[in-house]
Motif scaffolding. Structure first.
Motif, PDB file in Angstrom:
ATOM      1  N   ILE A  69       0.859  -1.193   0.000  1.00  0.00           N
ATOM      2  CA  ILE A  69       0.000   0.000   0.000  1.00  0.00           C
ATOM      3  C   ILE A  69       0.894   1.242   0.000  1.00  0.00           C
ATOM      4  CG2 ILE A  69      -2.115  -0.923   1.055  1.00  0.00           C
ATOM      5  CD1 ILE A  69      -1.063   0.296   3.711  1.00  0.00           C
ATOM      6  N   PRO A  70       0.427   2.331  -0.646  1.00  0.00           N
ATOM      7  CA  PRO A  70       1.224   3.548  -0.707  1.00  0.00           C
ATOM      8  C   PRO A  70       1.577   4.087   0.681  1.00  0.00           C
ATOM      9  CG  PRO A  70      -0.639   3.698  -2.207  1.00  0.00           C
ATOM     10  CD  PRO A  70      -0.845   2.464  -1.383  1.00  0.00           C
ATOM     11  N   GLY A  71       2.807   4.540   0.818  1.00  0.00           N
ATOM     12  CA  GLY A  71       3.259   5.129   2.077  1.00  0.00           C
ATOM     13  C   GLY A  71       4.324   6.180   1.828  1.00  0.00           C
ATOM     14  N   VAL A  72       4.533   7.026   2.813  1.00  0.00           N
ATOM     15  CA  VAL A  72       5.607   8.034   2.766  1.00  0.00           C
ATOM     16  C   VAL A  72       5.813   8.530   4.194  1.00  0.00           C
ATOM     17  CG1 VAL A  72       3.907   9.826   2.100  1.00  0.00           C
ATOM     18  CG2 VAL A  72       6.328  10.290   1.745  1.00  0.00           C
ATOM     19  N   GLU A  73       7.032   8.959   4.527  1.00  0.00           N
ATOM     20  CA  GLU A  73       7.306   9.506   5.863  1.00  0.00           C
ATOM     21  C   GLU A  73       7.722  10.969   5.718  1.00  0.00           C
ATOM     22  OE1 GLU A  73      10.557   7.639   8.048  1.00  0.00           O
ATOM     23  OE2 GLU A  73       9.828   8.441   9.946  1.00  0.00           O
ATOM     24  N   PHE A  74       6.895  11.865   6.241  1.00  0.00           N
ATOM     25  CA  PHE A  74       7.189  13.295   6.107  1.00  0.00           C
ATOM     26  C   PHE A  74       7.951  13.838   7.313  1.00  0.00           C
ATOM     27  CE2 PHE A  74       3.496  13.306   3.094  1.00  0.00           C
ATOM     28  CZ  PHE A  74       4.213  13.760   1.986  1.00  0.00           C
ATOM     29  N   SER A  75       8.907  14.711   7.013  1.00  0.00           N
ATOM     30  CA  SER A  75       9.677  15.401   8.057  1.00  0.00           C
ATOM     31  C   SER A  75       8.935  16.694   8.376  1.00  0.00           C
ATOM     32  CB  SER A  75      11.063  15.761   7.534  1.00  0.00           C
ATOM     33  OG  SER A  75      11.603  14.718   6.748  1.00  0.00           O
ATOM     34  N   CYS A  76       8.515  16.849   9.636  1.00  0.00           N
ATOM     35  CA  CYS A  76       7.772  18.057  10.000  1.00  0.00           C
ATOM     36  C   CYS A  76       8.371  18.656  11.260  1.00  0.00           C
ATOM     37  CB  CYS A  76       6.319  17.763  10.340  1.00  0.00           C
ATOM     38  SG  CYS A  76       5.542  16.584   9.303  1.00  0.00           S
TER      39      CYS A  76
END
Ligand code: AMP
Ligand code: FE
Ligand code: FE
Ligand code: ZN
Length: 283
Positions: A69-76
């Motif tokens: 499944i689509p995923g991504v890890e964002f830096s915030c």
């Protein structure tokens, strides 16, 4: 009395790992292949600030019976502190999430120049070309690649040493760069039909920060993570339950870049994976 039969079937979906599209050492296709070899049924590649692995890895997965499944890890950033947010099951194609990835790519380019400048001022010469040599992607270049360049030039004794002495949060050559807030990131994930999950809450050490994050419109929390022991999960599972949030899990596998963490060491249970998969399928 007959012995209890233990089913050889155990569903495991590792929903946190990095490929060469960011700071991992395996390509997306190699990651899917490894997942199949070790018997994972589900996977999400969650590269830092890019969805470059998609949609092709979903097709790779189908060939090997691994549901991706689509995923991504964002830096915030929240109150000046770094926070990572995982986004899952977002719609592929042209959504606001793609604009956010582009903003991150520019943020990284500016920030890397600033870090190289600080290192230069401290007598360590790393050129943009040196950095490019270490990067495995043009879009997501970051501190792990700077650490490798420092090691290659003999300025540090290990990647850990580079973070500890120079580029780790709060160290003398650390630069945060443009701040993209947690609130804004959640809004963009939702506008892209994705689900927003607090990544590795165990690594949020600042007092009061978790309490503040619990007040934001997240959809879940990464309760199972890396090599954390079983009892370390309880606190997060209880919090997620109280909020009515999803409890996800994953290894944060980076390959040779973090050799002590194998793929599949933590995972998401089947019921939760189904919720994410159904959410994605409904777009
Ligand atoms: P960046 O995205 O450029 O801020 O770099 C963050 C990445 O650096 C993380 O995702 C880790 O992969 C890596 N990292 C952070 N701290 C350390 C550390 N102390 N030792 C090795 N790698 C680290
Ligand atoms: Fe990383
Ligand atoms: Fe992270
Ligand atoms: Zn990660």
């Amino acid at each position: 009395m007959s012995p209890t039969k233990v089913s050889p079937y155990m569903f495991r979906a590792d929903l946190h790992c990095h490929s060469t599209c960011s700071d991992g050492s395996l390509t997306p296709a190699e990651l899917v292949k490894l997942a199949a070899e070790i018997g994972l049924q589900g996977l999400s590649i969650t590269d830092h600030d890019t969805t470059e692995a998609y949609p092709s890895v979903i097709e790779e997965g189908k060939k090997l019976n691994v549901t991706v499944i689509p995923g991504v890890e964002f830096s915030c950033v929240h109150n000046n502190h770094s926070v990572h947010i995982l986004a899952y099951a977002y719609a592929l194609g042209d959504t606001p999430l793609q604009g956010l990835c582009q903003r991150h790519s520019l943020r990284r380019a500016k920030r890397n120049s600033a870090i190289l400048q600080r290192l230069r001022e401290d007598g360590m010469e790393i050129s943009e070309a040196d950095l490019e040599e270490q990067a495995t992607s043009k879009k997501v270049v970051g501190r792990p690649h700077i650490a490798k360049a420092l090691l290659a030039k003999g300025y540090v004794t290990s990647l850990q040493d580079a973070f500890k002495r120079y580029i780790g949060e709060g160290q003398q050559c650390y630069v945060q760069g443009e701040q993209i807030t947690v609130e804004e990131t959640i809004e963009i994930i939702h506008a892209s039909k994705g689900l927003a999950i607090i990544a590795h809450p165990h690594l949020v050490h600042e007092k009061g920060l978790i309490q503040e994050l619990l007040g934001l419109p997240f959809d879940g929390m990464e309760c199972y993570y890396g090599r954390y022991p079983a009892n370390a999960h309880d606190r997060w599972l209880q919090l997620a339950k109280k909020k009515g949030w999803l409890a996800t899990g994953g290894s944060d596998f980076h390959g040779a870049a973090k050799p002590t963490i194998p793929l599949g060491i933590s995972w998401t249970p089947e019921e939760t994976f189904k919720v994410l998969y159904n959410h994605y399928s409904s777009h």
